[in-house]
Scaffold this motif. Structure first.
Motif, short mmCIF file in Angstrom:
data_model
loop_
_atom_site.label_atom_id
_atom_site.label_comp_id
_atom_site.label_asym_id
_atom_site.label_seq_id
_atom_site.Cartn_x
_atom_site.Cartn_y
_atom_site.Cartn_z
N LYS A 182 0.83 -1.21 0.00
CA LYS A 182 0.00 0.00 0.00
C LYS A 182 0.87 1.26 0.00
CE LYS A 182 -3.98 -2.11 2.17
NZ LYS A 182 -4.85 -2.16 3.35
N GLU A 183 1.96 1.24 0.75
CA GLU A 183 2.86 2.40 0.76
C GLU A 183 3.46 2.61 -0.63
OE1 GLU A 183 5.84 2.38 3.80
OE2 GLU A 183 4.36 1.98 5.37
N TYR A 184 3.83 1.53 -1.28
CA TYR A 184 4.39 1.62 -2.63
C TYR A 184 3.35 2.17 -3.59
CZ TYR A 184 7.30 0.38 -6.57
OH TYR A 184 8.08 0.44 -7.69
N ASP A 185 2.12 1.69 -3.44
CA ASP A 185 1.03 2.17 -4.28
C ASP A 185 0.81 3.66 -4.06
OD1 ASP A 185 -2.20 2.54 -4.61
OD2 ASP A 185 -1.36 1.08 -6.03
N THR A 186 0.89 4.11 -2.82
CA THR A 186 0.72 5.53 -2.50
C THR A 186 1.80 6.38 -3.18
OG1 THR A 186 -0.28 4.96 -0.38
CG2 THR A 186 0.55 7.20 -0.61
N VAL A 187 3.02 5.91 -3.18
CA VAL A 187 4.11 6.63 -3.84
C VAL A 187 3.81 6.76 -5.33
CG1 VAL A 187 6.55 6.52 -4.48
CG2 VAL A 187 5.85 6.02 -2.13
N PHE A 188 3.39 5.65 -5.94
CA PHE A 188 3.05 5.68 -7.37
C PHE A 188 1.88 6.62 -7.63
CE2 PHE A 188 5.50 2.25 -9.31
CZ PHE A 188 5.47 2.64 -10.64
N LYS A 189 0.89 6.57 -6.77
CA LYS A 189 -0.28 7.44 -6.93
C LYS A 189 0.12 8.91 -6.86
CE LYS A 189 -4.72 8.47 -4.82
NZ LYS A 189 -5.57 8.28 -3.66
N THR A 248 1.73 -2.18 -10.56
CA THR A 248 1.41 -0.86 -10.03
C THR A 248 1.60 0.21 -11.11
OG1 THR A 248 2.19 -1.62 -7.87
CG2 THR A 248 1.81 0.73 -8.12
N SER A 249 2.64 0.06 -11.91
CA SER A 249 2.86 1.06 -12.97
C SER A 249 1.74 1.01 -14.00
CB SER A 249 4.23 0.86 -13.63
OG SER A 249 4.28 -0.37 -14.32
N ILE A 250 1.29 -0.17 -14.35
CA ILE A 250 0.19 -0.29 -15.32
C ILE A 250 -1.10 0.28 -14.73
CG2 ILE A 250 -1.26 -1.98 -16.52
CD1 ILE A 250 1.36 -3.62 -16.92
N LYS A 251 -1.30 0.06 -13.43
CA LYS A 251 -2.50 0.57 -12.75
C LYS A 251 -2.60 2.09 -12.89
CE LYS A 251 -4.42 0.90 -8.08
NZ LYS A 251 -4.21 0.48 -6.68
N TYR A 252 -1.47 2.78 -12.87
CA TYR A 252 -1.45 4.24 -12.98
C TYR A 252 -1.05 4.72 -14.38
CZ TYR A 252 -2.30 4.32 -8.02
OH TYR A 252 -2.87 4.14 -6.78
N ILE A 299 8.89 -0.84 -19.05
CA ILE A 299 9.94 -1.42 -19.90
C ILE A 299 10.81 -2.29 -19.02
CG2 ILE A 299 11.87 -0.96 -21.44
CD1 ILE A 299 10.62 1.81 -21.95
N ASP A 300 10.91 -3.57 -19.38
CA ASP A 300 11.64 -4.54 -18.56
C ASP A 300 13.09 -4.64 -19.02
OD1 ASP A 300 12.48 -6.57 -16.95
OD2 ASP A 300 10.94 -8.01 -17.58
N GLY A 301 13.97 -3.93 -18.34
CA GLY A 301 15.39 -3.99 -18.64
C GLY A 301 16.01 -5.33 -18.27
#
Length: 144
Positions: free
Chosen positions: A35-42, A90-94, A99-101
């Motif tokens: 959830k904290e990670y999601d908050t950062v992305f948001k 999470t990136s797709i959600k937002y 890109i997968d290096g």
């Protein structure tokens, strides 16, 4: 003498007990609180939206550990794969493009020549050059 033979057997065929121990060891999640990670992305997404940034991209840079193991079932790789999936989802959600290096660098024949002396450091000049080329080609594919 039997103890010594057993010890030599382990050292010769299994590279010691440490090799077995890493398969039964419990590796914790790299990010404890999704959830904290999601908050950062948001928050990051909201910031970029306020700046009218339309093309948001996350480039996943592989860790040295990911490139050193040749087996897929190693617990540390499982741990890293779980983290990568969290980042990707999470990136797709937002609405970020992911890109997968790691996928790119894993396809290379000599994976460790992108690090200084093949040791766990930052990328060397070649590594950063390959990363830049991959990112550039990925970005041009997004624009098409």
């Amino acid at each position: 003498v039997p103890y010594l033979k057993f010890k030599l057997f382990l050292a010769n065929y299994l590279r010691g007990f440490g090799t077995l121990a890493k398969y039964v060891k419990k590796y914790p999640k790299l990010i404890d609180n999704d959830k904290e990670y999601d908050t950062v992305f948001k928050n990051f997404n909201e910031f970029l939206n306020k700046k009218n940034i339309e093309n948001k991209i996350i480039y996943y840079i592989p860790k040295y550990t990911r490139l050193t193991y040749s087996v897929d079932n190693h617990p540390q790789l499982t741990q890293l794969n779980n983290l990568k999936e969290l980042i990707k989802n999470t990136s797709i959600k937002y609405n970020f493009k992911f890109i997968d290096g790691a996928e790119f660098f894993n396809k290379r024949k000599d994976k460790l020549d992108v690090f200084h002396y093949g040791l766990p450091t930052h990328f060397n000049k070649k590594g950063y050059g390959l990363l830049a080329d991959h990112l550039s080609s990925s970005l041009s594919n997004f624009s098409k």
